[in-house]
Design an enzyme around this catalytic site. Sequence first.
Site, PDB file in Angstrom:
ATOM      1  N   TYR A 201       0.793  -1.220   0.000  1.00  0.00           N
ATOM      2  CA  TYR A 201       0.000   0.000   0.000  1.00  0.00           C
ATOM      3  C   TYR A 201       0.833   1.281   0.000  1.00  0.00           C
ATOM      4  O   TYR A 201       0.275   2.377  -0.001  1.00  0.00           O
ATOM      5  CB  TYR A 201      -0.925   0.005   1.219  1.00  0.00           C
ATOM      6  CG  TYR A 201      -1.889  -1.158   1.235  1.00  0.00           C
ATOM      7  CD1 TYR A 201      -3.015  -1.168   0.420  1.00  0.00           C
ATOM      8  CD2 TYR A 201      -1.660  -2.266   2.058  1.00  0.00           C
ATOM      9  CE1 TYR A 201      -3.894  -2.244   0.429  1.00  0.00           C
ATOM     10  CE2 TYR A 201      -2.531  -3.344   2.067  1.00  0.00           C
ATOM     11  CZ  TYR A 201      -3.649  -3.328   1.253  1.00  0.00           C
ATOM     12  OH  TYR A 201      -4.515  -4.399   1.260  1.00  0.00           O
TER      13      TYR A 201
ATOM     14  N   ASN B 265      -9.717   1.261   8.270  1.00  0.00           N
ATOM     15  CA  ASN B 265     -11.074   1.218   8.802  1.00  0.00           C
ATOM     16  C   ASN B 265     -11.165   0.947  10.297  1.00  0.00           C
ATOM     17  O   ASN B 265     -12.218   1.160  10.902  1.00  0.00           O
ATOM     18  CB  ASN B 265     -11.903   0.175   8.049  1.00  0.00           C
ATOM     19  CG  ASN B 265     -12.171   0.581   6.612  1.00  0.00           C
ATOM     20  OD1 ASN B 265     -11.814   1.672   6.187  1.00  0.00           O
ATOM     21  ND2 ASN B 265     -12.797  -0.303   5.862  1.00  0.00           N
TER      22      ASN B 265
ATOM     23  N   ASN C 217     -14.210   5.943   6.568  1.00  0.00           N
ATOM     24  CA  ASN C 217     -14.405   4.884   7.558  1.00  0.00           C
ATOM     25  C   ASN C 217     -13.382   4.911   8.684  1.00  0.00           C
ATOM     26  O   ASN C 217     -13.682   4.526   9.816  1.00  0.00           O
ATOM     27  CB  ASN C 217     -14.402   3.513   6.881  1.00  0.00           C
ATOM     28  CG  ASN C 217     -15.664   3.276   6.064  1.00  0.00           C
ATOM     29  OD1 ASN C 217     -16.733   3.786   6.399  1.00  0.00           O
ATOM     30  ND2 ASN C 217     -15.542   2.515   4.995  1.00  0.00           N
TER      31      ASN C 217
ATOM     32  N   HIS D 151      -4.696   6.259  -0.388  1.00  0.00           N
ATOM     33  CA  HIS D 151      -5.227   6.016   0.953  1.00  0.00           C
ATOM     34  C   HIS D 151      -4.161   6.155   2.036  1.00  0.00           C
ATOM     35  O   HIS D 151      -4.498   6.168   3.233  1.00  0.00           O
ATOM     36  CB  HIS D 151      -5.822   4.604   1.003  1.00  0.00           C
ATOM     37  CG  HIS D 151      -7.106   4.506   1.772  1.00  0.00           C
ATOM     38  ND1 HIS D 151      -7.925   5.578   2.050  1.00  0.00           N
ATOM     39  CD2 HIS D 151      -7.732   3.422   2.331  1.00  0.00           C
ATOM     40  CE1 HIS D 151      -8.983   5.186   2.736  1.00  0.00           C
ATOM     41  NE2 HIS D 151      -8.895   3.879   2.931  1.00  0.00           N
TER      42      HIS D 151
END
Length: 260
Positions: free
Chosen positions: A71, A123, A169, A76
């Site tokens: 990631y 999240n 979230n 994000h």
Amino acid sequence: MLPQAVRLHSFWTPFYTPISLTARCLPLLPSPSSIKATMHSQDDSSDPKTDVKTTPQKVLFVGLGNPGSKYQGTRHNVGFEMIDTIAKAEGISINTIQCKALLGKGKIGDTVVLLAKPQTYVNLSGESVGPLAKYYKIPVEHVLVMYDDLDLEVAMMRLLPKGGHGGHNGMRNIIQNFKGNRQFPRLRIGIGRPPGTMDPKAYVLQRFSTREREEMNISLERGVEAVRLLSTQGIEKAISTWNPPRKSRDPTFKSRSNQV
């Protein structure tokens, strides 16, 4: 007996093993610099003239993102990137695991700062942020959360004193862990809207284009200025003097928009 904290051998060492995400919120191992910072904070707290609402004595800066090399560099994870940029600018090492987060401790001016990168995946960020704030007895209003925002242009930033989750979230989970309290500042980092009919869930896991990457790197450096203002002069002063103009009104962004 478990060690007080888990030290990483290097920045990129895998850190999402069961022991690194232990539910216990253990203290940082003391170091000369951290002891000095703690003593300074205790001395300041005895001064009745100190206004913690204006200039906080201790703050928790949290960047949201997903752990693991898969990631790195995705939209994000700009919250993680903001924390890394602050750490580099202020010479703070982020090499400790505590409360399910990568953690570093240092000072900006006279303020003790904690830099945290929750390793719970975005999240569930509140499972780390809530316990960290509670353990270090940091008021909610002294927790600054930095995260990606679909509603802002790429590389645009907004510093706000409070607010809701806006559909994010990770922020939703943090508010839940703060028992519904939304009175904490946040640095929204724009990643833009997905093109066409692309699913936002897929979009946030994409990497930036070359031009977007350049703009984001510049904005991250600007973000350090916001953090310094908040640490030394408080959130109200930081908001009133730092919030940058929109990219469409910023000539420096216009000149870069023609680059490939």
